[in-house]
Write a protein that holds these residues in place. Structure first.
Motif, short mmCIF file in Angstrom:
data_model
loop_
_atom_site.label_atom_id
_atom_site.label_comp_id
_atom_site.label_asym_id
_atom_site.label_seq_id
_atom_site.Cartn_x
_atom_site.Cartn_y
_atom_site.Cartn_z
N ARG A 1 5.34 34.03 -100.74
CA ARG A 1 3.84 34.18 -101.08
C ARG A 1 3.61 35.56 -101.62
NH1 ARG A 1 0.36 31.61 -96.02
NH2 ARG A 1 1.29 29.54 -95.99
N LYS A 2 4.67 36.46 -101.87
CA LYS A 2 4.56 37.64 -102.37
C LYS A 2 4.01 38.74 -101.67
CE LYS A 2 6.35 36.07 -106.46
NZ LYS A 2 7.72 36.34 -106.92
N VAL A 3 3.96 38.53 -100.32
CA VAL A 3 3.48 39.61 -99.66
C VAL A 3 4.42 40.66 -99.39
CG1 VAL A 3 2.52 39.81 -97.17
CG2 VAL A 3 2.05 37.78 -98.09
N VAL B 1 -6.23 52.36 -87.78
CA VAL B 1 -5.00 51.52 -87.10
C VAL B 1 -4.37 51.06 -88.61
CG1 VAL B 1 -6.42 50.29 -85.52
CG2 VAL B 1 -6.85 49.40 -87.64
N PRO B 2 -3.05 50.45 -88.51
CA PRO B 2 -2.39 50.08 -89.66
C PRO B 2 -3.38 49.16 -90.29
CG PRO B 2 -0.82 50.14 -87.61
CD PRO B 2 -2.43 50.46 -87.23
N LYS B 3 -3.22 49.19 -91.67
CA LYS B 3 -4.23 47.87 -92.48
C LYS B 3 -3.16 46.71 -92.25
CE LYS B 3 -5.93 47.09 -96.90
NZ LYS B 3 -6.01 47.61 -98.45
N PRO B 4 -3.97 45.68 -92.00
CA PRO B 4 -3.34 44.41 -92.04
C PRO B 4 -3.17 43.74 -93.40
CG PRO B 4 -5.62 44.32 -91.28
CD PRO B 4 -5.25 45.56 -91.43
N LEU B 5 -2.04 43.42 -93.68
CA LEU B 5 -1.56 42.93 -94.91
C LEU B 5 -1.39 41.43 -94.97
CD1 LEU B 5 0.55 46.09 -95.93
CD2 LEU B 5 -1.88 45.76 -96.55
N GLY B 6 -0.87 40.84 -94.12
CA GLY B 6 -0.57 39.43 -93.98
C GLY B 6 -0.18 38.66 -92.71
N LEU B 7 -0.17 37.65 -92.84
CA LEU B 7 0.46 36.78 -91.47
C LEU B 7 0.72 35.46 -91.73
CD1 LEU B 7 0.28 36.69 -88.19
CD2 LEU B 7 -2.02 35.58 -88.37
N TYR B 8 1.85 35.20 -91.18
CA TYR B 8 2.29 33.50 -91.14
C TYR B 8 2.94 33.27 -89.89
CZ TYR B 8 3.82 29.20 -92.95
OH TYR B 8 4.18 27.96 -92.93
N ASN B 9 2.38 32.69 -89.05
CA ASN B 9 2.71 32.04 -87.73
C ASN B 9 3.03 33.41 -87.00
OD1 ASN B 9 2.38 29.40 -88.23
ND2 ASN B 9 4.56 29.23 -89.04
N ASN B 10 4.30 33.60 -86.54
CA ASN B 10 4.56 34.81 -85.56
C ASN B 10 5.14 36.05 -86.61
OD1 ASN B 10 6.91 33.21 -86.23
ND2 ASN B 10 8.18 34.53 -84.66
#
Length: 259
Positions: A35-37, A123-132
């Motif tokens: 996904r290019k994250v 806080v750290p900037k959230p950039l992506g998530l997939y499951n765990n």
């Protein structure tokens, strides 16, 4: 990217993490790559019973932190249920197995980071998530993370510690009054200190909405821990009584409720 290059990249990834994580987790990392994250992983930043954090790089070669939650820890499962039960954001959630629970926990941290970041909390900037697998801003430089407060305090002068202490209280106020969350496990072990004495709050997976039934008790504990660390362990003068700080936060919440 050619098929051969992709196969080689996936092979390198499996060699990096296969000794720690199951195949499904490795495939979750691969999915974030597709996904290019993230482009690649480059070594472990920290390791704990609940997760491991890897240094990763994006496709434009910027460093990121990749947090991967363990999906097989029964002890971890017992500890996190109390933070999910009662959270209005997870109303009706009933995990069928540990994997589903850990996926929800990772989703919870991503949501908490997003909510805090948008409220102006450092806080750290959230950039992506997939499951765990959670990808977020890397807090550090030259492949090294900035130190935790517990690691940094002995190198700081009293006036510098006072600056750090006051900044922590400012971040707590933003978490509670602007993001309307309670960290729930705040201590010297999950506050980072930058070279310019800024503070960064990390490990927010257990943070709960201010309407959570245990929110007040968790907030009291957070404030007491910070007061005890600076007043009792460090011996810093001019610390504020945790009850006084709590009163101010409660007034802030009441004021915002009426807006």
């Amino acid at each position: 990217m050619s098929r051969e290059e992709r196969r080689e990249k996936d092979k390198d990834l499996f060699e990096t993490v296969e000794e720690v994580f199951d195949t499904r987790t490795v495939l979750n990392v691969v999915e974030l790559m597709r996904r290019k994250v993230i482009k690649r992983l480059a070594g472990t930043i920290s390791a704990g019973k609940e997760s491991r954090i890897y240094l990763g790089y994006t496709y434009d070669d910027k460093p990121v932190a990749v947090k991967i939650y363990l999906t097989s820890s029964a002890e971890f499962k017992k500890g996190i249920l109390k933070y999910i039960a009662g959270d209005p954001r997870f109303e009706g959630f009933s995990p069928r197995n540990t994997r589903e629970l850990i996926y929800a926990w990772a989703r919870k941290e991503f949501r908490n980071l997003t909510r805090m970041y948008e409220a102006g909390v450092r806080v750290p900037k959230p950039l992506g998530l997939y499951n765990n697998v959670l990808v977020m801003e890397f807090i550090g430089e030259d492949r090294h993370r900035y130190p935790l407060l517990v690691e940094a305090y002995e190198e700081l002068e009293p006036e510098e510690l006072e600056i750090v202490y006051n900044k922590i209280l400012e971040e707590i106020e933003k978490i509670v009054c602007k993001a309307r969350l309670v960290h729930g496990d705040l201590s010297e072990y999950n506050i980072m200190v930058t070279p310019d004495l800024d503070v960064v709050i990390i490990d927010v997976s257990q943070a709960v909405d201010v309407n959570h039934p245990n929110a007040l008790d968790l907030l009291k504990r957070d404030l007491e821990r910070i007061e005890e660390f600076f007043r009792d362990k460090i011996g810093l003068n001019n610390t504020r009584d945790s009850k006084e700080v709590l009163e101010g936060l409660m007034k802030c919440l009441e004021k915002r409720k009426g807006e």
